[in-house]
Design a protein around this motif. Sequence first.
Motif, PDB file in Angstrom:
ATOM      1  N   HIS A 113       3.219   1.912  -3.660  1.00 46.43           N
ATOM      2  CA  HIS A 113       2.264   2.159  -4.609  1.00 46.43           C
ATOM      3  C   HIS A 113       1.803   3.582  -4.357  1.00 46.43           C
ATOM      4  O   HIS A 113       1.668   4.461  -5.125  1.00 46.43           O
ATOM      5  N   SER A 114       1.349   3.990  -3.061  1.00 42.79           N
ATOM      6  CA  SER A 114       0.928   5.070  -2.732  1.00 42.79           C
ATOM      7  C   SER A 114       1.735   6.297  -2.956  1.00 42.79           C
ATOM      8  O   SER A 114       1.727   7.310  -3.602  1.00 42.79           O
ATOM      9  N   ARG A 133      -5.519  11.437  -3.283  1.00 41.50           N
ATOM     10  CA  ARG A 133      -5.515  10.865  -4.670  1.00 41.50           C
ATOM     11  C   ARG A 133      -4.887   9.429  -4.392  1.00 41.50           C
ATOM     12  O   ARG A 133      -5.237   8.410  -4.780  1.00 41.50           O
ATOM     13  N   ALA A 134      -3.642   9.586  -3.978  1.00 43.94           N
ATOM     14  CA  ALA A 134      -2.948   8.302  -3.681  1.00 43.94           C
ATOM     15  C   ALA A 134      -3.565   7.334  -2.794  1.00 43.94           C
ATOM     16  O   ALA A 134      -3.595   6.084  -3.164  1.00 43.94           O
ATOM     17  N   VAL A 135      -3.970   7.786  -1.708  1.00 41.64           N
ATOM     18  CA  VAL A 135      -4.484   7.076  -0.650  1.00 41.64           C
ATOM     19  C   VAL A 135      -5.951   6.370  -1.197  1.00 41.64           C
ATOM     20  O   VAL A 135      -6.242   5.369  -0.961  1.00 41.64           O
ATOM     21  N   LEU A 161      -1.938  13.721  -1.895  1.00 35.76           N
ATOM     22  CA  LEU A 161      -1.989  12.578  -0.798  1.00 35.76           C
ATOM     23  C   LEU A 161      -3.279  11.955  -0.903  1.00 35.76           C
ATOM     24  O   LEU A 161      -3.420  10.800  -0.727  1.00 35.76           O
ATOM     25  N   PHE A 200       0.916  -1.213  -0.069  1.00 35.52           N
ATOM     26  CA  PHE A 200      -0.087  -0.147   0.007  1.00 35.52           C
ATOM     27  C   PHE A 200       0.929   1.212   0.033  1.00 35.52           C
ATOM     28  O   PHE A 200       0.681   2.037  -0.661  1.00 35.52           O
ATOM     29  N   PHE A 201       1.906   1.428   0.845  1.00 35.73           N
ATOM     30  CA  PHE A 201       2.691   2.559   0.873  1.00 35.73           C
ATOM     31  C   PHE A 201       3.724   2.651  -0.243  1.00 35.73           C
ATOM     32  O   PHE A 201       3.793   3.739  -0.783  1.00 35.73           O
ATOM     33  N   ILE A 221       2.617   6.989  -6.640  1.00 36.86           N
ATOM     34  CA  ILE A 221       1.414   7.757  -7.068  1.00 36.86           C
ATOM     35  C   ILE A 221       1.709   9.288  -6.638  1.00 36.86           C
ATOM     36  O   ILE A 221       1.629  10.334  -7.504  1.00 36.86           O
ATOM     37  N   MET A 222       2.163   9.508  -5.534  1.00 36.53           N
ATOM     38  CA  MET A 222       2.344  10.940  -5.149  1.00 36.53           C
ATOM     39  C   MET A 222       3.635  11.362  -5.670  1.00 36.53           C
ATOM     40  O   MET A 222       3.743  12.800  -5.937  1.00 36.53           O
ATOM     41  N   MET A 235      -5.397   3.535  -3.757  1.00 37.57           N
ATOM     42  CA  MET A 235      -4.651   2.478  -3.413  1.00 37.57           C
ATOM     43  C   MET A 235      -5.163   1.741  -2.273  1.00 37.57           C
ATOM     44  O   MET A 235      -5.037   0.424  -2.080  1.00 37.57           O
ATOM     45  N   LEU A 236      -6.227   2.207  -1.602  1.00 36.60           N
ATOM     46  CA  LEU A 236      -6.703   1.597  -0.423  1.00 36.60           C
ATOM     47  C   LEU A 236      -7.528   0.430  -0.939  1.00 36.60           C
ATOM     48  O   LEU A 236      -7.556  -0.356  -0.067  1.00 36.60           O
TER      49      LEU A 236
END
Length: 320
Positions: free
Chosen positions: A113-114, A159-161, A157, A110-111, A117-118, A164-165
Amino acid sequence: MPQQHKWSGSNGTGSDPSVFFLMGIPGLESLHLWISIPFCSMFTLILLGNYTLLYVIKTEPSLHKPMFYFLAMLAVVDLLLSVTTMPKILSIFWFNSREISFNACLVQMFFLHSFSIMQSAVLLAMAFDRYVAICNPLRYATILTNSVIAKIGLAALARAVLLMLPLPFLLRRLPFCQSHVISHCYCEHMAVVKLACANTRFSNVYGIIVTLFIMGLDLIFIFLSYVKILRAVLRLASKDEQLKALGTCGSHLCAILVVYTPVVLTSTIHRFGCHVAPHVHILLANLYLLFPPMMNPIVYGVKTKQIRDRVLLLFRGKSF
């Protein structure tokens, strides 16, 4: 070692779905200790370079400008992206510590790929910064206020979360009843999905759509920004003014190449390089994680005079 015994005894299979094993670099296990030398060196440069960049931007009042605030965001993302994966990778190389719990694997994925994206979002924000600086210089200070910069950071932030969530929850619903060996140095989405003994089409499609959505849209908007920038630059009267205007974009263009070139190369080989050895795929994937965070501080340190001067003073032991 205890890990070696468990690894060889179970061969990465069993009834316990909560434990996985990271293979490292397939086919190059005997060279892990030697491979760790450049990996550790690059990780050290990432920590040193990005921490130095953040310290210089924080302590030098003349760098408290939108361009450098975005650069600070990029440095933070690069640091977090590296810290998410490198400690585990080095523990595999040094101590053969391959075991990772399923929950820890999902958290790392998760972190990882997040933050990727950031990283793309911050590069897009930096392109917008250069567009405003060159195309609307008189309104630069009123458009890119501290409030707007903070909102851009929060939007990146969020958008990424949000994107990916769903991934960890999708993977938690899948059964992993066969091999628990992940053919990678870290928990990358597709490497984990391949282990599931169920229909993974939705997870595959979701991962591909998110990747294309992020890379596609961000690159399109970055490209459009530079088309407008180039038009504005060509309208300038003298060659000196044109070169000076383009010079302010040089560092950002280098950062774009540094970040997106490994991504495109890795994706192309992953999709079409059927005959490429697995260890080449894994080495390129690690290059994508290590190369941009290592090079970004170097690029901006070399090409940005304000940062270069402050860093030289810092290492000479003089006060700012």
